[in-house]
Motif scaffolding. Structure first.
Motif, PDB file in Angstrom:
ATOM      1  N   GLU A 121     -46.201 -28.301 -38.702  1.00  0.00           N
ATOM      2  CA  GLU A 121     -47.308 -27.500 -39.240  1.00  0.00           C
ATOM      3  C   GLU A 121     -48.533 -27.573 -38.330  1.00  0.00           C
ATOM      4  O   GLU A 121     -49.158 -26.546 -38.018  1.00  0.00           O
ATOM      5  N   THR A 122     -48.868 -28.780 -37.887  1.00  0.00           N
ATOM      6  CA  THR A 122     -50.033 -28.942 -37.008  1.00  0.00           C
ATOM      7  C   THR A 122     -49.826 -28.207 -35.688  1.00  0.00           C
ATOM      8  O   THR A 122     -50.720 -27.489 -35.209  1.00  0.00           O
ATOM      9  N   VAL A 123     -48.649 -28.386 -35.082  1.00  0.00           N
ATOM     10  CA  VAL A 123     -48.381 -27.755 -33.787  1.00  0.00           C
ATOM     11  C   VAL A 123     -48.332 -26.233 -33.930  1.00  0.00           C
ATOM     12  O   VAL A 123     -48.836 -25.500 -33.065  1.00  0.00           O
ATOM     13  N   GLN A 124     -47.741 -25.748 -35.021  1.00  0.00           N
ATOM     14  CA  GLN A 124     -47.694 -24.305 -35.244  1.00  0.00           C
ATOM     15  C   GLN A 124     -49.104 -23.718 -35.346  1.00  0.00           C
ATOM     16  O   GLN A 124     -49.402 -22.684 -34.750  1.00  0.00           O
ATOM     17  N   ASN A 125     -49.974 -24.401 -36.065  1.00  0.00           N
ATOM     18  CA  ASN A 125     -51.355 -23.933 -36.183  1.00  0.00           C
ATOM     19  C   ASN A 125     -52.042 -23.917 -34.823  1.00  0.00           C
ATOM     20  O   ASN A 125     -52.778 -22.986 -34.487  1.00  0.00           O
ATOM     21  N   LEU A 126     -51.789 -24.949 -34.017  1.00  0.00           N
ATOM     22  CA  LEU A 126     -52.377 -25.010 -32.681  1.00  0.00           C
ATOM     23  C   LEU A 126     -51.816 -23.915 -31.784  1.00  0.00           C
ATOM     24  O   LEU A 126     -52.555 -23.281 -31.020  1.00  0.00           O
ATOM     25  N   CYS A 127     -50.498 -23.684 -31.869  1.00  0.00           N
ATOM     26  CA  CYS A 127     -49.882 -22.636 -31.058  1.00  0.00           C
ATOM     27  C   CYS A 127     -50.491 -21.275 -31.369  1.00  0.00           C
ATOM     28  O   CYS A 127     -50.721 -20.456 -30.462  1.00  0.00           O
ATOM     29  N   GLN A 128     -50.747 -21.028 -32.637  1.00  0.00           N
ATOM     30  CA  GLN A 128     -51.315 -19.740 -33.024  1.00  0.00           C
ATOM     31  C   GLN A 128     -52.715 -19.538 -32.460  1.00  0.00           C
ATOM     32  O   GLN A 128     -53.122 -18.408 -32.209  1.00  0.00           O
ATOM     33  N   THR A 129     -53.433 -20.622 -32.252  1.00  0.00           N
ATOM     34  CA  THR A 129     -54.784 -20.498 -31.688  1.00  0.00           C
ATOM     35  C   THR A 129     -54.765 -20.542 -30.162  1.00  0.00           C
ATOM     36  O   THR A 129     -55.693 -20.040 -29.520  1.00  0.00           O
ATOM     37  N   LYS A 130     -53.698 -21.121 -29.581  1.00  0.00           N
ATOM     38  CA  LYS A 130     -53.628 -21.289 -28.130  1.00  0.00           C
ATOM     39  C   LYS A 130     -52.794 -20.203 -27.445  1.00  0.00           C
ATOM     40  O   LYS A 130     -52.649 -20.206 -26.222  1.00  0.00           O
ATOM     41  N   GLY A 131     -52.227 -19.293 -28.227  1.00  0.00           N
ATOM     42  CA  GLY A 131     -51.460 -18.211 -27.638  1.00  0.00           C
ATOM     43  C   GLY A 131     -50.085 -18.597 -27.150  1.00  0.00           C
ATOM     44  O   GLY A 131     -49.543 -17.963 -26.246  1.00  0.00           O
ATOM     45  N   LYS A 132     -49.501 -19.635 -27.756  1.00  0.00           N
ATOM     46  CA  LYS A 132     -48.140 -20.026 -27.411  1.00  0.00           C
ATOM     47  C   LYS A 132     -47.231 -19.858 -28.629  1.00  0.00           C
ATOM     48  O   LYS A 132     -47.706 -19.772 -29.761  1.00  0.00           O
ATOM     49  N   GLU A 133     -45.935 -19.821 -28.382  1.00  0.00           N
ATOM     50  CA  GLU A 133     -44.959 -19.628 -29.450  1.00  0.00           C
ATOM     51  C   GLU A 133     -44.191 -20.928 -29.670  1.00  0.00           C
ATOM     52  O   GLU A 133     -43.748 -21.575 -28.711  1.00  0.00           O
ATOM     53  N   LEU A 134     -44.033 -21.308 -30.931  1.00  0.00           N
ATOM     54  CA  LEU A 134     -43.276 -22.508 -31.272  1.00  0.00           C
ATOM     55  C   LEU A 134     -41.826 -22.148 -31.560  1.00  0.00           C
ATOM     56  O   LEU A 134     -41.547 -21.241 -32.351  1.00  0.00           O
ATOM     57  N   VAL A 135     -40.928 -22.854 -30.911  1.00  0.00           N
ATOM     58  CA  VAL A 135     -39.495 -22.746 -31.177  1.00  0.00           C
ATOM     59  C   VAL A 135     -39.066 -24.036 -31.855  1.00  0.00           C
ATOM     60  O   VAL A 135     -39.231 -25.119 -31.290  1.00  0.00           O
ATOM     61  N   VAL A 136     -38.547 -23.942 -33.068  1.00  0.00           N
ATOM     62  CA  VAL A 136     -38.085 -25.128 -33.774  1.00  0.00           C
ATOM     63  C   VAL A 136     -36.567 -25.198 -33.687  1.00  0.00           C
ATOM     64  O   VAL A 136     -35.862 -24.246 -34.021  1.00  0.00           O
ATOM     65  N   TYR A 137     -36.091 -26.334 -33.201  1.00  0.00           N
ATOM     66  CA  TYR A 137     -34.657 -26.594 -33.130  1.00  0.00           C
ATOM     67  C   TYR A 137     -34.246 -27.374 -34.374  1.00  0.00           C
ATOM     68  O   TYR A 137     -34.721 -28.493 -34.587  1.00  0.00           O
ATOM     69  N   LEU A 138     -33.377 -26.786 -35.181  1.00  0.00           N
ATOM     70  CA  LEU A 138     -32.854 -27.513 -36.345  1.00  0.00           C
ATOM     71  C   LEU A 138     -31.643 -28.317 -35.895  1.00  0.00           C
ATOM     72  O   LEU A 138     -30.506 -27.844 -35.947  1.00  0.00           O
ATOM     73  N   SER A 139     -31.911 -29.536 -35.423  1.00  0.00           N
ATOM     74  CA  SER A 139     -30.835 -30.370 -34.916  1.00  0.00           C
ATOM     75  C   SER A 139     -29.989 -30.917 -36.059  1.00  0.00           C
ATOM     76  O   SER A 139     -30.443 -31.027 -37.194  1.00  0.00           O
ATOM     77  N   MET A 140     -28.748 -31.232 -35.725  1.00  0.00           N
ATOM     78  CA  MET A 140     -27.726 -31.564 -36.725  1.00  0.00           C
ATOM     79  C   MET A 140     -27.573 -30.414 -37.713  1.00  0.00           C
ATOM     80  O   MET A 140     -27.308 -30.600 -38.899  1.00  0.00           O
ATOM     81  N   GLY A 141     -27.730 -29.179 -37.181  1.00  0.00           N
ATOM     82  CA  GLY A 141     -27.712 -27.987 -38.021  1.00  0.00           C
ATOM     83  C   GLY A 141     -26.341 -27.586 -38.522  1.00  0.00           C
ATOM     84  O   GLY A 141     -26.231 -26.688 -39.354  1.00  0.00           O
ATOM     85  N   PHE A 142     -25.304 -28.247 -38.016  1.00  0.00           N
ATOM     86  CA  PHE A 142     -23.943 -27.918 -38.437  1.00  0.00           C
ATOM     87  C   PHE A 142     -23.192 -29.142 -38.967  1.00  0.00           C
ATOM     88  O   PHE A 142     -21.976 -29.121 -39.113  1.00  0.00           O
ATOM     89  N   GLY A 143     -23.939 -30.213 -39.242  1.00  0.00           N
ATOM     90  CA  GLY A 143     -23.324 -31.457 -39.702  1.00  0.00           C
ATOM     91  C   GLY A 143     -23.757 -32.609 -38.817  1.00  0.00           C
ATOM     92  O   GLY A 143     -24.363 -32.403 -37.762  1.00  0.00           O
ATOM     93  N   ASN A 144     -23.473 -33.838 -39.247  1.00  0.00           N
ATOM     94  CA  ASN A 144     -23.879 -34.999 -38.468  1.00  0.00           C
ATOM     95  C   ASN A 144     -22.885 -36.143 -38.655  1.00  0.00           C
ATOM     96  O   ASN A 144     -22.132 -36.159 -39.632  1.00  0.00           O
ATOM     97  N   PRO A 145     -22.876 -37.082 -37.705  1.00  0.00           N
ATOM     98  CA  PRO A 145     -21.931 -38.198 -37.787  1.00  0.00           C
ATOM     99  C   PRO A 145     -22.474 -39.405 -38.536  1.00  0.00           C
ATOM    100  O   PRO A 145     -21.843 -40.464 -38.532  1.00  0.00           O
ATOM    101  N   TYR A 146     -23.650 -39.276 -39.150  1.00  0.00           N
ATOM    102  CA  TYR A 146     -24.335 -40.429 -39.717  1.00  0.00           C
ATOM    103  C   TYR A 146     -24.153 -40.584 -41.225  1.00  0.00           C
ATOM    104  O   TYR A 146     -24.651 -41.538 -41.807  1.00  0.00           O
TER     105      TYR A 146
END
Length: 283
Positions: A121-146
């Motif tokens: 949330e903090t980084v997204q707000n900063l990106c919106q003010t700094k003119g950059k785009e946030l890409v969020v990687y949903l890791s373990m998005g297909f399952g996990n070994p843990y």
């Protein structure tokens, strides 16, 4: 239109021997000639955690960006890393790894999922003010070994939270190569239909012999953004002792073109990149 994201950062980050800064820059400069949509070139993270990426700022200073149309992406793991990246106008995207697995979130960013969401949330707000785009990687998005909870419904819950924050690019990440083709197809299909205003990407890890079928499964689900690394080098050093490599870009290109997609790549420069990859990763 298909977007290919080439990930030399992901390919290099787990190497035991430090790759000289000049060699890193030469390799990335070569990749910038190919015509990839985006090059995931480095990360602003703790050098203790990922020592290979401690020279990202220096590498950036050596890149020749004048002729290339490719955009640059850097990975960050906390607000401090984002603030470091904001100093560089050349960087278009910041990538943040948000995990569906509590175990892996702790291993990867030394934080809980709830804390990681606060960071997003903090980084997204900063990106919106700094003119950059946030890409969020949903890791373990297909399952996990843990043994942590996982379901397609959990993926949807995370996507909804990110949508509430107005995150526009989400990459579903198979961090340890556990996804089967049916899950890949169905997960993209459901999420793309539910959130048509979000650009969904596939950051999959795979054995070489399974790459083509995974790409085809992603296409069948409506995915048009694919991450890869030439020769399939790399894998997340925080994930597992038995690393599964990245999706080999050259196999993805062959598969995508075989399915009728025009990628507008400079094949001569791609060939030179393949030669240089052999030197960088096997020297």
């Amino acid at each position: 239109m298909i977007k290919l994201i080439e990930c030399p950062r992901d390919a290099m980050q787990g190497l035991p021997d430090f790759v000289d800064t000049a060699i890193k820059a030469a390799y990335i400069n070569q990749l910038l000639e190919v015509g990839f949509d985006t090059v995931d070139f480095g990360s602003f993270v703790s050098p203790k955690a990922i020592p290979q990426m401690r020279d990202t700022a220096e590498v950036l200073s050596l890149l020749d960006l004048h002729k290339s149309q490719s955009k640059l992406l850097a990975i960050i793991a906390n607000v401090r890393g984002a603030e470091d990246a904001f100093h560089f106008p050349e960087i278009d995207y910041l990538g943040f790894p948000l995990s569906l697995s509590e175990t892996f979130q702790q291993r990867n960013t030394n934080a809980s999922i709830s804390k990681a969401l606060e960071t997003v949330e903090t980084v997204q707000n900063l990106c919106q003010t700094k003119g950059k785009e946030l890409v969020v990687y949903l890791s373990m998005g297909f399952g996990n070994p843990y043994g942590d909870p996982y379901s397609p419904e959990l993926v949807a819950e995370f996507v909804q939270k990110l949508d509430d924050l107005e995150v526009k690019i989400i990459s579903l990440s198979d961090t340890v190569g556990v996804a089967d083709n049916e899950l890949i197809k169905n997960l993209f299909e459901v999420q793309i239909q539910a959130f048509p205003h979000i650009e969904f990407g596939a950051h999959l890890h795979s054995r070489r012999e399974s790459i083509a079928e995974k790409v085809i499964a992603g296409l069948a689900g409506g995915c048009k953004r694919f991450d890869g690394a030439l020769k399939g080098f790399g894998g997340c050093p925080m994930a597992n002792d038995d690393l599964v490599g990245n999706m080999a870009t050259e196999v993805m290109i062959e598969t995508l073109e075989g399915e009728g997609h025009s990628l507008n790549l400079n094949k001569a420069e791609l060939g030179e990149s393949m030669k240089l990859a052999n030197y960088v990763f096997q020297s």
